[in-house]
Design an enzyme around this catalytic site. Structure first.
Site, PDB file in Angstrom:
ATOM      1  CE  LYS A  23      -2.623   0.836   3.807  1.00 36.23           C
ATOM      2  NZ  LYS A  23      -2.411   2.224   4.278  1.00 36.23           N
ATOM      3  CD  GLN A 173       0.284   8.505   6.864  1.00 32.81           C
ATOM      4  OE1 GLN A 173      -0.288   9.376   7.523  1.00 32.81           O
ATOM      5  NE2 GLN A 173      -0.258   7.329   6.616  1.00 32.81           N
ATOM      6  CG  ASP A 319       0.880   0.286   9.328  1.00 31.64           C
ATOM      7  OD1 ASP A 319       0.330   1.101  10.091  1.00 31.64           O
ATOM      8  OD2 ASP A 319       1.376   0.617   8.239  1.00 31.64           O
ATOM      9  NE  ARG A 393      -2.422  -2.012   8.273  1.00 28.15           N
ATOM     10  CZ  ARG A 393      -2.167  -2.472   7.048  1.00 28.15           C
ATOM     11  NH1 ARG A 393      -2.388  -3.735   6.744  1.00 28.15           N
ATOM     12  NH2 ARG A 393      -1.686  -1.692   6.122  1.00 28.15           N
TER      13      ARG A 393
HETATM   14  C1  S3P Z   1       2.444   5.093   6.160  1.00 30.07           C
HETATM   15  C2  S3P Z   1       3.002   5.537   7.334  1.00 30.07           C
HETATM   16  C3  S3P Z   1       2.501   5.163   8.659  1.00 30.07           C
HETATM   17  C4  S3P Z   1       1.607   3.919   8.576  1.00 30.07           C
HETATM   18  C5  S3P Z   1       0.597   4.022   7.464  1.00 30.07           C
HETATM   19  C6  S3P Z   1       1.305   4.169   6.125  1.00 30.07           C
HETATM   20  C7  S3P Z   1       3.018   5.545   4.885  1.00 30.07           C
HETATM   21  O1  S3P Z   1       1.738   6.228   9.179  1.00 30.07           O
HETATM   22  O2  S3P Z   1       0.958   3.698   9.791  1.00 30.07           O
HETATM   23  O3  S3P Z   1      -0.216   2.869   7.409  1.00 30.07           O
HETATM   24  O4  S3P Z   1       2.701   4.971   3.828  1.00 30.07           O
HETATM   25  O5  S3P Z   1       3.818   6.486   4.917  1.00 30.07           O
HETATM   26  P1  S3P Z   1       2.390   7.447  10.031  1.00 30.07           P
HETATM   27  O6  S3P Z   1       3.216   8.272   9.123  1.00 30.07           O
HETATM   28  O7  S3P Z   1       1.201   8.225  10.563  1.00 30.07           O
HETATM   29  O8  S3P Z   1       3.169   6.799  11.131  1.00 30.07           O
END
Ligand code: S3P
Length: 433
Positions: A23, A173, A319, A393
């Site tokens: 993803k 993110q 995750d 999840r």
């Molecule tokens: C993700 C970063 C994580 C993760 C999310 C996907 C990403 O989140 O939990 O499912 O693709 O960068 P956070 O940046 O809020 O930790």
């Protein structure tokens, strides 16, 4: 209409589950493909709703995206955020935090107004973490509730100012939003993260010819930069793999073999944790795709023991902790997870959701502000019904728990599985024979 998943106890669990494309890598492939100049080809893109949200948002921003066959997506990149089209309507990010936060970084460099919104869960999730650093680029950004929540309203500009920012929370993110904004900035952007988080954006930028250097926890990108088109087969999602690995781990004598899994070291801490708990874990590296290591994983079920997860380990397991909690609940001896307050800020409050739902199966879980503790030795008994709290999840974790419970588990509102793993149900049935 809600969908109910019926999970019958499995005597044995195992096989070779077909898994979706990763993803996180899928979101990034779409976004970088859109910012590149020319035609990118991506195979095996994740098909869940989260990635659909990113794809549809990009189409509304004027990016042409075709799907010549089931497996292939062609993205005709516009050559930088300045060439995106100001969207006529708010962009619906659905349930996807990755869409909202990464897209915010992209549209900061679009000289026009973009509004980002999402479903009720996404509208409760923290956005100040991305609003504040994006303002340093010179883009104007507002959020509901005193700049805390979606909808976000972003008046972008081009070029942007480069930022020098240290992230207060470990978030791939937020880091990625700033890296994407850095492409539209004039000069060197510097981003520091407190703990190394998943590094797919950096890896893909380098594969697309954009200089993105790391020195310890410090990243630098020199803008303006237009990525080269990408040609990628997306590796299988390690977070989806972790669910089936736990399924095998909690059924002694079971085995799952999973191929083409993304083995990026920022995503494989769950393999080490399952090994530490006593599961049989073998990993065979088989080369790479677009800078991401890929390989086969074999997990076998043996008696599990409890484990402690410290704050430093949490970003690498963020995750997978819900499904790992199921393994911890059933292991011999107590387990403890600390420094995981971020779990409360996901698609649901995952600590609360787990405590409530494990409780229904007769498994006691003690909540703390920033984690949880489990006594271990749990023998789950199927409740009349179980609820994933709209969280994919949590749904996968409960499905695995159901396979080891006494009695049939009815998982209500199981459609949230489609957020990251459409087709989860038939794969689960295959695993439970
Ligand atoms: C993700 C970063 C994580 C993760 C999310 C996907 C990403 O989140 O939990 O499912 O693709 O960068 P956070 O940046 O809020 O930790």
């Amino acid at each position: 209409m809600g969908r109910t998943l019926e999970i019958t106890p499995a005597r044995r669990f195992g096989g070779t589950p077909g898994l979706p494309g990763d993803k996180s890598i899928s979101h990034r492939a779409l976004l970088l493909g859109a910012l590149a100049r020319g035609r990118s080809e991506v195979r095996g893109l994740a098909t869940g709703w989260d990635v659909v949200a990113t794809r549809e948002a990009l189409v509304r921003l004027g990016v042409r995206i075709d799907r010549p066959d089931e497996d292939t997506v062609i993205i005709v990149g516009v050559g930088g955020a300045a060439h995106l089209r100001e969207p006529e309507e708010p962009l619906p990010c659905l349930n996807s935090g990755t869409t909202a936060r990464l897209l915010a970084g992209v549209v900061a460099g679009l000289p026009g107004l973009t509004v980002l919104s999402g479903d009720a869960s996404l509208r409760r999730r923290p956005m100040a973490r991305v609003i504040e650093p994006l303002r340093e680029t010179g883009a104007r950004v507002w959020g509901r509730g005193g700049d805390q929540f979606l909808p976000l309203c972003i008046q972008g500009r081009n070029p942007l100012r480069p930022v020098s920012y240290r992230l207060p929370v470990a978030s791939a993110q937020v880091k990625s939003a700033l890296l994407l904004a850095a492409l539209a900035a004039e000069g060197v952007s510097t981003i520091e993260e407190p703990v190394v988080t998943r590094d797919h954006t950096e890896t893909m930028l380098r594969a697309a010819g954009v200089g993105c250097a790391r020195s310890g926890s410090l990243l630098t990108v020199t803008g303006p930069a237009v990525p080269e088109p990408i040609d990628l087969r997306v590796p299988a999602d390690p977070s989806a793999a972790a669910a089936f690995a736990v399924g095998a781990a909690i059924h002694a004598g079971s085995e799952v073999i999973m191929r083409g899994i993304c083995l990026n070291p920022t995503r494989t801490a769950w393999l080490d944790l399952l090994r530490e708990m006593g599961a049989g874990v073998e990993v065979l590296a088989e080369g790479g795709r677009g800078g991401e290591p890929v390989g086969t994983v074999r997990v076998t079920g043996r008696g599990l023991r409890g484990v402690t997860v410290g704050a430093g380990q949490v970003p690498g397991l963020i995750d997978e902790l819900p499904v790992l909690a199921v393994a911890m609940a059933m292991a011999e001896g107590p387990s403890r997870v600390e420094g995981a307050g971020e779990l409360r800020r996901k698609e649901s409050d995952r600590i609360r959701s787990l405590a409530e739902e494990l409780g229904k199966f007769g498994l006691a879980m003690e909540e703390t502000a920033e984690g949880f503790a489990l006594p271990g030795g749990g023998r789950p008994v199927a409740p009349p019904w179980s609820d994933p709290h709209g969280d994919h999840r949590i749904a996968m974790a409960l499905a695995m728990l159901g396979t080891a419970a006494t009695g049939t588990t009815l998982l209500r509102e199981a459609q949230c599985l489609d957020i990251s793993f459409p087709g989860f149900e038939p794969v689960l049935r295959q695993m439970t024979g």
